[in-house]
Design an enzyme around this catalytic site. Structure first.
Site, PDB file in Angstrom:
ATOM      1  N   LYS A   1      10.010   1.277  30.128  1.00  0.00           N
ATOM      2  CA  LYS A   1       9.420   2.659  30.105  1.00  0.00           C
ATOM      3  C   LYS A   1       8.124   2.850  29.678  1.00  0.00           C
ATOM      4  O   LYS A   1       7.394   3.395  30.520  1.00  0.00           O
ATOM      5  CB  LYS A   1      10.479   3.709  29.165  1.00  0.00           C
ATOM      6  CG  LYS A   1      11.880   3.858  29.803  1.00  0.00           C
ATOM      7  CD  LYS A   1      12.349   4.816  28.823  1.00  0.00           C
ATOM      8  CE  LYS A   1      13.824   4.403  28.172  1.00  0.00           C
ATOM      9  NZ  LYS A   1      13.470   3.959  26.779  1.00  0.00           N
TER      10      LYS A   1
ATOM     11  N   LYS B   1       9.269  -7.479  31.395  1.00  0.00           N
ATOM     12  CA  LYS B   1      10.527  -6.859  31.839  1.00  0.00           C
ATOM     13  C   LYS B   1      10.341  -5.466  32.236  1.00  0.00           C
ATOM     14  O   LYS B   1       9.280  -5.016  31.563  1.00  0.00           O
ATOM     15  CB  LYS B   1      11.564  -6.810  30.269  1.00  0.00           C
ATOM     16  CG  LYS B   1      11.080  -5.771  29.222  1.00  0.00           C
ATOM     17  CD  LYS B   1      12.348  -5.488  28.577  1.00  0.00           C
ATOM     18  CE  LYS B   1      12.088  -4.204  27.730  1.00  0.00           C
ATOM     19  NZ  LYS B   1      12.543  -3.013  28.047  1.00  0.00           N
TER      20      LYS B   1
ATOM     21  N   LYS C   1       4.643  -4.566  20.757  1.00  0.00           N
ATOM     22  CA  LYS C   1       4.386  -2.838  20.799  1.00  0.00           C
ATOM     23  C   LYS C   1       3.001  -2.712  19.857  1.00  0.00           C
ATOM     24  O   LYS C   1       2.403  -1.828  20.070  1.00  0.00           O
ATOM     25  CB  LYS C   1       5.455  -2.140  20.482  1.00  0.00           C
ATOM     26  CG  LYS C   1       6.494  -2.308  21.502  1.00  0.00           C
ATOM     27  CD  LYS C   1       7.414  -1.059  21.571  1.00  0.00           C
ATOM     28  CE  LYS C   1       8.429  -1.018  22.830  1.00  0.00           C
ATOM     29  NZ  LYS C   1       9.290  -0.233  23.083  1.00  0.00           N
TER      30      LYS C   1
HETATM   31  P1  ATP Z   1      10.503   1.121  25.867  1.00  0.00           P
HETATM   32  O1  ATP Z   1       9.399   0.416  26.747  1.00  0.00           O
HETATM   33  O2  ATP Z   1       9.985   2.663  25.225  1.00  0.00           O
HETATM   34  O3  ATP Z   1      10.947   0.220  24.824  1.00  0.00           O
HETATM   35  P2  ATP Z   1      12.776   0.508  27.351  1.00  0.00           P
HETATM   36  O4  ATP Z   1      12.618   0.689  28.872  1.00  0.00           O
HETATM   37  O5  ATP Z   1      12.612  -0.750  26.802  1.00  0.00           O
HETATM   38  O6  ATP Z   1      11.944   1.374  26.617  1.00  0.00           O
HETATM   39  P3  ATP Z   1      14.765   1.342  25.449  1.00  0.00           P
HETATM   40  O7  ATP Z   1      14.965   2.749  25.281  1.00  0.00           O
HETATM   41  O8  ATP Z   1      13.891   0.693  24.407  1.00  0.00           O
HETATM   42  O9  ATP Z   1      14.263   1.032  26.760  1.00  0.00           O
HETATM   43  O10 ATP Z   1      16.156   0.331  25.546  1.00  0.00           O
HETATM   44  C1  ATP Z   1      17.331   1.204  26.009  1.00  0.00           C
HETATM   45  C2  ATP Z   1      18.323  -0.108  26.559  1.00  0.00           C
HETATM   46  O11 ATP Z   1      17.923  -0.345  27.742  1.00  0.00           O
HETATM   47  C3  ATP Z   1      18.474  -1.146  25.789  1.00  0.00           C
HETATM   48  O12 ATP Z   1      19.729  -1.583  25.278  1.00  0.00           O
HETATM   49  C4  ATP Z   1      17.704  -2.328  26.288  1.00  0.00           C
HETATM   50  O13 ATP Z   1      17.888  -3.517  25.858  1.00  0.00           O
HETATM   51  C5  ATP Z   1      17.731  -1.843  27.863  1.00  0.00           C
HETATM   52  N1  ATP Z   1      16.817  -2.384  28.341  1.00  0.00           N
HETATM   53  C6  ATP Z   1      15.571  -1.959  28.281  1.00  0.00           C
HETATM   54  N2  ATP Z   1      14.857  -2.571  29.445  1.00  0.00           N
HETATM   55  C7  ATP Z   1      15.644  -3.394  29.873  1.00  0.00           C
HETATM   56  C8  ATP Z   1      15.522  -4.587  31.014  1.00  0.00           C
HETATM   57  N3  ATP Z   1      14.217  -4.350  31.704  1.00  0.00           N
HETATM   58  N4  ATP Z   1      16.604  -5.333  31.560  1.00  0.00           N
HETATM   59  C9  ATP Z   1      17.681  -4.963  30.958  1.00  0.00           C
HETATM   60  N5  ATP Z   1      17.804  -3.905  30.051  1.00  0.00           N
HETATM   61  C10 ATP Z   1      16.739  -3.362  29.468  1.00  0.00           C
HETATM   62 MG    MG Z   2      12.561  -0.956  24.828  1.00  0.00          MG
END
Ligand code: ATP
Ligand code: MG
Length: 330
Positions: free
Chosen positions: A196, A193, A111
């Site tokens: 968001k 992965k 990040k």
């Molecule tokens: P950001 O990109 O802002 O970090 P994010 O999509 O990674 O957002 P988070 O809010 O960081 O989402 O994580 C929320 C939950 O979703 C965490 O438990 C994280 O491990 C899970 N998670 C995020 N992305 C994935 C994915 N691609 N597959 C499975 N679990 C996920």
């Molecule tokens: Mg995340």
């Protein structure tokens, strides 16, 4: 009884990776354990954001979580900034967290590489995360695979604090991750992965048409150029994985045979996936539409969740302050 904490950032739209890796597990676990689920807005401000977007996304995240099946009569569902003890414990933990541990976190490296000027908040993110969890003395944290390293650090922080301030009987538990079989959903690009903040997502609340528009061009086995070419589902980074998450086992078996035997083209496979995804996601979207029409009700549920969370959070902070000699004026 194990106590559960988990959080999600309002950094964008709730996507099917969040749902399959974390939220679906929260919904299941809330019935068996005392649970705290938090919309972690202090974490979301570690990347560039606009205040009005953050406010809107926070409410949308609450709607998405409730529509997914979180039950506010069972679990405390709340917003992080409504419980100021999170940042209080976060500061305290900063003082016992080795800098080197923070610098080697993969998510910090990824990040911070995207930012022109790296702010301290993105480095200290896992310290606040440890505080989020340990404030509730939670020992079980249902998350996706990307959070396993952060949880390892939470355990280091718990151990460091216990060794210093509670050497005889550890006060903080050492939290363990609870993973699902769908612990790492690939993004639509088939590379990173699903995230968001990357924008390679399928939103949990998107319409059938929007979802189809994303599935249609999604990458499949690159060796499969024509419908008559035999495919390898294990080299299909997105669609086959989603079949395993959303389709019944007999369909997954059919995908396997018909891909390898060129019985189905990729479009046939995507259509079957779309139908199965919609079976699971349509009721969630319908519930979300109902909740979206009642913003005051959602606010009330969040306020009630924060009240319940604060009772526990206050108790932890009182103990921590007393053990550290931070209670002289009381
Ligand atoms: P950001 O990109 O802002 O970090 P994010 O999509 O990674 O957002 P988070 O809010 O960081 O989402 O994580 C929320 C939950 O979703 C965490 O438990 C994280 O491990 C899970 N998670 C995020 N992305 C994935 C994915 N691609 N597959 C499975 N679990 C996920
Ligand atoms: Mg995340």
């Amino acid at each position: 009884m194990p106590r559960i904490f988990s959080g999600i950032q309002p950094s964008g739209e709730l996507h099917i990776g969040n749902y399959l890796g974390a939220v679906k597990n929260w919904v299941a676990l809330q019935h068996e354990h005392e649970s705290f689920f938090c919309i972690v807005n202090y974490h979301a401000i570690t990347i560039p954001f606009a205040p009005e977007d953050l406010r809107r996304r926070t409410r949308e995240m609450a709607v998405g979580l409730l529509a997914s099946g979180l039950d506010s009569t069972k679990a405390a569902v709340f917003v992080q900034s409504d419980v100021p003890e999170h940042t209080e414990l976060g500061w305290i933990f900063n003082t016992i967290t080795p800098l080197g541990e923070l610098e080697r976190q993969v998510q910090f490296k990824e990040k911070s590489a995207k930012q022109e000027q790296v702010m301290a908040g993105i480095l200290n993110y896992p310290v606040l995360q440890a505080a989020d969890i340990l404030l509730y003395l939670a020992d079980t944290v249902p998350v996706g695979e990307d959070q396993v390293q952060h949880l390892e650090l939470s355990r280091v922080i718990a151990r460091n604090w216990n060794a210093r301030f509670s050497p005889d009987a550890p006060y903080f538990p050492e939290p363990q991750p609870r993973l699902t079989p769908t612990r790492r959903i690939a993004g639509l690009d088939g590379q990173a992965k699903m995230s968001k903040s990357i924008g390679n997502t399928i939103g949990l609340l998107e319409t059938p048409e929007q979802v189809w528009d994303k599935l249609r061009p999604a990458v499949t086995d690159p060796a499969r150029q024509r419908k008559t070419d035999a495919g390898d589902p294990d080299k299909c980074p997105v669609i086959y994985q989603l079949h395993k998450a959303f389709s019944p086992p007999d369909t997954v078996a059919e995908v396997e045979t018909k891909c390898r035997g060129a019985g189905w083209g990729c479009m046939d496979c995507k259509k079957a996936l779309h139908a199965n995804m919609m079976d699971e996601l349509t009721p969630i979207r319908t519930r979300a539409e109902e909740l979206m029409a009642k913003p005051a009700h959602v606010d009330e549920l969040l306020a009630d969740g924060a009240r319940r969370a604060r009772v526990v959070a206050r108790g932890t902070i009182d103990t921590v302050r007393a053990r550290m000699g931070l209670d002289a004026a009381q």
